[in-house]
Each structure stands twice: as structure tokens, then as C-alpha cells.
Design a protein around this motif. Structure first.
Motif, PDB file in Angstrom:
ATOM      1  N   ASN A  22      -0.271   0.018   4.071  1.00  0.00           N
ATOM      2  CA  ASN A  22       0.428  -0.844   5.037  1.00  0.00           C
ATOM      3  C   ASN A  22      -0.527  -1.593   5.965  1.00  0.00           C
ATOM      4  O   ASN A  22      -0.080  -2.346   6.832  1.00  0.00           O
ATOM      5  CB  ASN A  22       1.403   0.002   5.872  1.00  0.00           C
ATOM      6  N   THR A  23      -1.824  -1.385   5.812  1.00  0.00           N
ATOM      7  CA  THR A  23      -2.787  -2.104   6.645  1.00  0.00           C
ATOM      8  C   THR A  23      -2.779  -3.593   6.293  1.00  0.00           C
ATOM      9  O   THR A  23      -2.749  -3.957   5.113  1.00  0.00           O
ATOM     10  CB  THR A  23      -4.197  -1.483   6.454  1.00  0.00           C
ATOM     11  N   SER A  24      -2.807  -4.435   7.333  1.00  0.00           N
ATOM     12  CA  SER A  24      -2.731  -5.892   7.102  1.00  0.00           C
ATOM     13  C   SER A  24      -4.019  -6.411   6.468  1.00  0.00           C
ATOM     14  O   SER A  24      -5.077  -5.781   6.569  1.00  0.00           O
ATOM     15  CB  SER A  24      -2.506  -6.619   8.430  1.00  0.00           C
ATOM     16  N   THR A  25      -3.911  -7.591   5.849  1.00  0.00           N
ATOM     17  CA  THR A  25      -5.094  -8.230   5.255  1.00  0.00           C
ATOM     18  C   THR A  25      -6.161  -8.449   6.331  1.00  0.00           C
ATOM     19  O   THR A  25      -7.354  -8.242   6.098  1.00  0.00           O
ATOM     20  CB  THR A  25      -4.693  -9.588   4.658  1.00  0.00           C
ATOM     21  N   LYS A  26      -5.713  -8.878   7.510  1.00  0.00           N
ATOM     22  CA  LYS A  26      -6.664  -9.167   8.604  1.00  0.00           C
ATOM     23  C   LYS A  26      -7.479  -7.918   8.936  1.00  0.00           C
ATOM     24  O   LYS A  26      -8.716  -7.955   8.990  1.00  0.00           O
ATOM     25  CB  LYS A  26      -5.864  -9.640   9.824  1.00  0.00           C
ATOM     26  N   GLU A  27      -6.766  -6.792   9.124  1.00  0.00           N
ATOM     27  CA  GLU A  27      -7.474  -5.568   9.504  1.00  0.00           C
ATOM     28  C   GLU A  27      -8.328  -5.045   8.348  1.00  0.00           C
ATOM     29  O   GLU A  27      -9.429  -4.540   8.533  1.00  0.00           O
ATOM     30  CB  GLU A  27      -6.476  -4.502   9.982  1.00  0.00           C
ATOM     31  N   PHE A  28      -7.811  -5.193   7.133  1.00  0.00           N
ATOM     32  CA  PHE A  28      -8.571  -4.761   5.948  1.00  0.00           C
ATOM     33  C   PHE A  28      -9.910  -5.507   5.903  1.00  0.00           C
ATOM     34  O   PHE A  28     -10.969  -4.911   5.741  1.00  0.00           O
ATOM     35  CB  PHE A  28      -7.751  -5.042   4.678  1.00  0.00           C
ATOM     36  N   GLY A 196      -9.132   6.327  -3.186  1.00  0.00           N
ATOM     37  CA  GLY A 196      -9.490   4.915  -3.189  1.00  0.00           C
ATOM     38  C   GLY A 196      -8.745   4.086  -2.167  1.00  0.00           C
ATOM     39  O   GLY A 196      -8.275   4.604  -1.134  1.00  0.00           O
ATOM     40  N   LEU A 197      -8.619   2.811  -2.477  1.00  0.00           N
ATOM     41  CA  LEU A 197      -7.884   1.903  -1.589  1.00  0.00           C
ATOM     42  C   LEU A 197      -7.138   0.839  -2.379  1.00  0.00           C
ATOM     43  O   LEU A 197      -6.696  -0.160  -1.829  1.00  0.00           O
ATOM     44  CB  LEU A 197      -8.830   1.274  -0.549  1.00  0.00           C
ATOM     45  N   ASP A 202      -7.906  -7.847  -4.614  1.00  0.00           N
ATOM     46  CA  ASP A 202      -6.556  -8.292  -4.252  1.00  0.00           C
ATOM     47  C   ASP A 202      -6.285  -8.088  -2.759  1.00  0.00           C
ATOM     48  O   ASP A 202      -5.650  -8.931  -2.117  1.00  0.00           O
ATOM     49  CB  ASP A 202      -5.504  -7.526  -5.066  1.00  0.00           C
ATOM     50  N   ARG A 203      -6.790  -6.993  -2.207  1.00  0.00           N
ATOM     51  CA  ARG A 203      -6.519  -6.736  -0.785  1.00  0.00           C
ATOM     52  C   ARG A 203      -7.364  -7.641   0.118  1.00  0.00           C
ATOM     53  O   ARG A 203      -6.901  -8.089   1.163  1.00  0.00           O
ATOM     54  CB  ARG A 203      -6.729  -5.253  -0.465  1.00  0.00           C
ATOM     55  N   PHE A 205      -8.529 -10.701  -0.745  1.00  0.00           N
ATOM     56  CA  PHE A 205      -8.144 -12.111  -0.903  1.00  0.00           C
ATOM     57  C   PHE A 205      -6.637 -12.345  -0.828  1.00  0.00           C
ATOM     58  O   PHE A 205      -6.175 -13.459  -1.028  1.00  0.00           O
ATOM     59  CB  PHE A 205      -8.751 -12.675  -2.193  1.00  0.00           C
ATOM     60  N   HIS A 206      -5.879 -11.261  -0.561  1.00  0.00           N
ATOM     61  CA  HIS A 206      -4.435 -11.344  -0.341  1.00  0.00           C
ATOM     62  C   HIS A 206      -3.749 -11.996  -1.538  1.00  0.00           C
ATOM     63  O   HIS A 206      -2.958 -12.942  -1.389  1.00  0.00           O
ATOM     64  CB  HIS A 206      -4.133 -12.137   0.949  1.00  0.00           C
ATOM     65  N   THR A 207      -4.096 -11.484  -2.731  1.00  0.00           N
ATOM     66  CA  THR A 207      -3.521 -12.065  -3.953  1.00  0.00           C
ATOM     67  C   THR A 207      -2.359 -11.244  -4.500  1.00  0.00           C
ATOM     68  O   THR A 207      -1.797 -11.567  -5.527  1.00  0.00           O
ATOM     69  CB  THR A 207      -4.607 -12.243  -5.034  1.00  0.00           C
ATOM     70  N   VAL A 208      -2.016 -10.138  -3.798  1.00  0.00           N
ATOM     71  CA  VAL A 208      -0.756  -9.445  -4.085  1.00  0.00           C
ATOM     72  C   VAL A 208      -0.092  -9.136  -2.762  1.00  0.00           C
ATOM     73  O   VAL A 208      -0.768  -9.048  -1.736  1.00  0.00           O
ATOM     74  CB  VAL A 208      -0.962  -8.096  -4.848  1.00  0.00           C
ATOM     75  N   ASP A 209       1.229  -8.970  -2.765  1.00  0.00           N
ATOM     76  CA  ASP A 209       1.930  -8.641  -1.507  1.00  0.00           C
ATOM     77  C   ASP A 209       1.954  -7.141  -1.299  1.00  0.00           C
ATOM     78  O   ASP A 209       1.898  -6.374  -2.222  1.00  0.00           O
ATOM     79  CB  ASP A 209       3.357  -9.198  -1.538  1.00  0.00           C
TER      80      ASP A 209
END
Ligand code: PRP
Ligand code: URA
Length: 209
Positions: A22-28, A196-197, A202-203, A205-209
């Protein structure tokens, strides 16, 4: 020393946030950046320095310097690009080369598609970047390509390593030093690191939701 795993409660805390689906792309992205900076410092812990006389406002001293021109940072595309900002935080003048690889989803073998280095690569030391060391196939291949171009000194920085990936790299390239933020339990049947993570590319570059 062939592997160095960051052993630090703040790193464990950050890893917990990074792993959370549930961590956002920004925080990731921010945590990948922070951990990459930290790994970069560790990789430079014992590198060669030269001395230069300087005047501080208080006295004359002999200060240590690193010849940064001796180093090239090489992200493995795609996910390695996510580590670049963290490297630039530590080494703002960094030189970069790039290796393009992806895993064939069925065989898990690395497929080569890009290789671009500075022209004098054989005399440089390489810091190879990829957040995930899973089966180790990509890292072994990338290191092999660099060695074919005459490179002798290679350090590999990753966020998560699996025991299988570590062993694969250490068997194929025992001279390469590996730095990881976490050493995880193992791999699942699809070659993903457990816990893992997930898919780092994908996480990042936000290529999956
Ligand atoms: C991921 C990762 C590594 C590789 C690790 O890349 O970034 O390069 O897998 O797996 P391995 O150790 O089993 O070789 P991926 O193939 O998903 O490509 P991408 O970065 O372009 O998404
Ligand atoms: N590549 C990833 O991005 N994640 C894994 O767990 C394994 C390979």
C-alpha cells in the motif's frame, strides 16, 4: 568481505515501508533513493584515496580525496534507474553507463538489449546498480559484459538480495563485492524474491496499479 548487508534498525524500518504493497509510488521512490545513497556510502568505505594539502580557516591539513573520475555508476535498466537519484545525492559529479537487460518471464534468463559506457571503461571501477538480486542471472550477465570490456573492479549495489542470487554472483564472479539493504529468505516459483517487494521496476515507474 564478499557481501555487506546493511544492519541497522532505521534501514529495517524503511524496508518495512518499502515492502508494504500500500506504499505510494512517491514514498517508494523516496526510500529507494535514500537506501541507494546509504549503499553508495558503504561501497566507498574503503576505496583508495589520495592526499591534498588544504588550508582550513583554522590550520593547514592533509585532506583525503577520492578521484571520482575513476568510477562509473551503471544502472541495469529499467529498475536500476530508480537508484540514480540516490547515487547523485552522494556523488553529484557521478559518471554513468547503462546496461539494458530484462528477464524472460518463462526461462528467467536475462535478455540483453543495451550497453552504453564511457569510451575508457576498461580503466574505470564500476558501481553496478539494480534494486533486485533474485536468481542472479541479470547481475551475472551484466558483470560478464563489463568484464568482456576489460573492467576489473566491480561493486554491485542492490536493495534486496536473495540467498540464491548472492550465491550465483559469488560463484560466477567471486571478485565482485555485493552491498544489499536486505538479505531475504528466498525465491518463489516465478523467481520473485520472498518476502521481497514485488516487481521493483513496476513500482518505481508506476506501470501497474
Ligand atoms: C528485474 C530486476 C533485475 C532482475 C533480477 O528486472 O530489476 O534486473 O529482474 O532478477 P534476476 O536476479 O532473477 O535476474 P526485470 O527483468 O523485471 O526488468 P525491468 O527492470 O525492466 O522491469
Ligand atoms: N525482479 C523484481 O523486480 N522483483 C523480484 O522479486 C525479482 C525480480
Amino acid at each position: 568481505m564478499k557481501e555487506y548487508i546493511l544492519n541497522n534498525s532505521l534501514v529495517s524500518h524503511k524496508m518495512g515501508v518499502l515492502r508494504d504493497k500500500n506504499t505510494s509510488t512517491k514514498e517508494f521512490r523516496e526510500i529507494i533513493k535514500e537506501l541507494s545513497t546509504l549503499l553508495c556510502y558503504e561501497a566507498f568505505r574503503d576505496v583508495e584515496t589520495y592526499e591534498r594539502e588544504i588550508d582550513t580557516p583554522m590550520s593547514k591539513i592533509t585532506a583525503k580525496r577520492i578521484n571520482m573520475d575513476d568510477y562509473v555508476f551503471v544502472p541495469i535498466l529499467r529498475a536500476g534507474l530508480g537508484m540514480m537519484d540516490g547515487i547523485l545525492q552522494a556523488v553529484p559529479t557521478a559518471t554513468f553507463g547503462f546496461i539494458g537487460l530484462y528477464r524472460n518471464e518463462e526461462t528467467l534468463d536475462p535478455v540483453e538489449y543495451y550497453f552504453k559506457m564511457p569510451s575508457d571503461i576498461a580503466r574505470r571501477n564500476i558501481i553496478l546498480l539494480d534494486p533486485m538480486l533474485a536468481t542472479g542471472g541479470s547481475a551475472v550477465n551484466a558483470i560478464g559484459q563489463l568484464k568482456k570490456h576489460g573492467v576489473k573492479d566491480i561493486r554491485f549495489l542492490c536493495i534486496v538480495a536473495s540467498p540464491q542470487g548472492l550465491e550465483a554472483v559469488q560463484t560466477a564472479h567471486p571478485d565482485v563485492r555485493i552491498y544489499a539493504a536486505s538479505l531475504d529468505k528466498g525465491l518463489n516459483d516465478q523467481g520473485y524474491i520472498i518476502p521481497g517487494l514485488g516487481d521493483a521496476g513496476d513500482r518505481i515507474f508506476h506501470t501497474v496499479d
